[in-house]
Design a protein around this motif. Structure first.
Motif, PDB file in Angstrom:
ATOM      1  N   ASN A 208      -1.438 -13.591 -75.388  1.00 20.46           N
ATOM      2  CA  ASN A 208      -0.847 -12.623 -76.461  1.00 20.46           C
ATOM      3  C   ASN A 208       0.666 -13.081 -76.409  1.00 20.46           C
TER       4      ASN A 208
ATOM      5  N   GLY B  75       3.132 -14.094 -79.464  1.00 23.21           N
ATOM      6  CA  GLY B  75       3.853 -12.946 -80.050  1.00 23.21           C
ATOM      7  C   GLY B  75       5.477 -13.627 -79.883  1.00 23.21           C
TER       8      GLY B  75
ATOM      9  N   ASP C  95      -0.380 -12.360 -81.816  1.00 24.45           N
ATOM     10  CA  ASP C  95      -0.327 -11.629 -80.555  1.00 24.45           C
ATOM     11  C   ASP C  95      -1.684 -11.105 -80.295  1.00 24.45           C
ATOM     12  N   MET C  96      -2.531 -11.284 -80.712  1.00 30.71           N
ATOM     13  CA  MET C  96      -4.133 -10.586 -80.490  1.00 30.71           C
ATOM     14  C   MET C  96      -5.008 -11.675 -80.373  1.00 30.71           C
TER      15      MET C  96
ATOM     16  N   THR D 125      -6.584 -10.852 -77.034  1.00 31.95           N
ATOM     17  CA  THR D 125      -7.323  -9.570 -77.163  1.00 31.95           C
ATOM     18  C   THR D 125      -8.636  -9.673 -77.740  1.00 31.95           C
TER      19      THR D 125
ATOM     20  N   CYS E  45      -5.775  -4.225 -73.007  1.00 27.81           N
ATOM     21  CA  CYS E  45      -5.367  -5.488 -73.202  1.00 27.81           C
ATOM     22  C   CYS E  45      -4.295  -5.403 -74.396  1.00 27.81           C
ATOM     23  N   GLY E  46      -4.563  -4.933 -75.506  1.00 24.30           N
ATOM     24  CA  GLY E  46      -3.615  -4.947 -76.588  1.00 24.30           C
ATOM     25  C   GLY E  46      -2.408  -3.908 -76.387  1.00 24.30           C
TER      26      GLY E  46
ATOM     27  N   THR F 228       0.016  -5.667 -74.045  1.00 23.33           N
ATOM     28  CA  THR F 228       0.643  -7.051 -74.558  1.00 23.33           C
ATOM     29  C   THR F 228       2.024  -6.266 -75.354  1.00 23.33           C
ATOM     30  N   ASN F 229       1.620  -4.970 -76.154  1.00 20.58           N
ATOM     31  CA  ASN F 229       2.870  -4.617 -76.613  1.00 20.58           C
ATOM     32  C   ASN F 229       3.918  -4.081 -75.835  1.00 20.58           C
TER      33      ASN F 229
ATOM     34  N   SER G 179      -2.663  -2.331 -81.905  1.00 17.45           N
ATOM     35  CA  SER G 179      -3.296  -3.387 -81.060  1.00 17.45           C
ATOM     36  C   SER G 179      -4.441  -2.770 -80.498  1.00 17.45           C
TER      37      SER G 179
ATOM     38  N   THR H 292      -5.920 -15.717 -86.057  1.00 23.98           N
ATOM     39  CA  THR H 292      -6.341 -15.203 -84.823  1.00 23.98           C
ATOM     40  C   THR H 292      -7.762 -15.168 -84.413  1.00 23.98           C
TER      41      THR H 292
END
Length: 265
Positions: free
Chosen positions: A29, A33, A46-47, A50, A65-66, A69-70, A88, A175
């Motif tokens: 991700n 991203g 970015d997913m 995920t 995981c989301g 990631t952010n 996310s 994605t």
């Protein structure tokens, strides 16, 4: 349904093997991203990790995981990403539960996952963009489209929703497609170790890799043929022994007679 079985089902998803996959998925991700943010692409990408981990480990692992990631994107790329952790997390849950329902096994199900993820991300991200950032973030090229729509329709909410929907349809389509290809390429032996909730989705994984099953059938046929061949050999030996026994009954007498005949000579 009581809260205890639900909690047990959630905690069961966080096995050791699933926790090992989380850094890998977050890394995928972050690559997508950061690349999109650096190049100012009208995408997020970015997913991917995920979505893959939602197929392997479950919705709540995908939600974690989301979230991670952010958080990392906010630290390494742009702090603007932090409020979008909500999007996310929700997308990870939606994808995970739709995969758990078996929708990721067929093409039409993959399309539904794509549309549902795009819709959830559009609504949540648009609300965050309007309420937190006033309508534009400047992270990617979508802000230019939003500004043009604001001039045209004179409504910030409609403009953000329209630009976000167009962006998410493209972004989440790419994605989900990449994640679907990755999951299809993973061997079934590996997928069986990450089946959702242990064994309830084990039958669903059989459709992902039929090659291993065909190889298993060939091996079973080969072992069956070898066992039949080995079981037939003793019969042949016994038959040969019986044949020799039946034709050589007079041999001992002949052997006894030969010395006497030689002595008389």
């Amino acid at each position: 349904m009581s809260a205890r079985p639900v909690w047990r089902g959630i905690t069961a998803q966080f096995s050791t093997k699933s926790l090992v996959l989380i850094p890998i998925a977050v890394g995928i991700n972050l690559i997508g991203g950061t690349l999109s943010s650096t190049l100012k692409l009208p995408l997020f990408l970015d997913m991917i990790g995920t979505t893959v981990i939602a197929c392997l480990s479950g919705p709540w692992v995908a939600a974690l995981c989301g979230l991670l990631t952010n958080v990392f994107l906010a630290l390494v790329a742009n702090p603007v990403y932090l409020p979008y952790a909500l999007s996310s997390v929700l997308c990870g849950l939606v994808i995970g539960y739709m995969v758990k329902a078996g929708l990721f096994k067929r093409i039409w199900g993959v399309v539904l996952v794509w549309l549902a993820c795009a819709l959830v991300n559009t609504v949540t991200a648009s609300l965050i963009t309007v309420l937190v950032y006033g309508g534009a973030t400047g992270v990617n090229g979508t802000s230019v489209l939003t500004a043009a729509l604001v001039v045209a329709v004179k409504n910030i909410v409609i403009s953000v929703l329209s630009s976000s929907m167009l962006e998410n349809l493209i972004d989440k389509g790419i994605t989900v497609l990449i994640a679907y290809v990755i999951v299809r390429r993973i061997p079934k032996r590996f997928l069986s170790q990450y089946a959702l909730d242990g064994s309830e989705d084990q039958a669903d994984l059989d459709d992902l890799d039929d090659l291993d099953e065909d190889e298993g059938e060939d091996e079973r046929e080969a072992t069956g043929a070898s066992s039949l061949e080995s079981s037939a050999r003793p019969g042949r030996i016994d038959g040969a022994a019986e044949a020799d026994g039946g034709t050589s009954t007079g041999d001992p007498a002949d052997l006894d007679c030969e010395p006497t005949q030689r002595s008389e000579r």
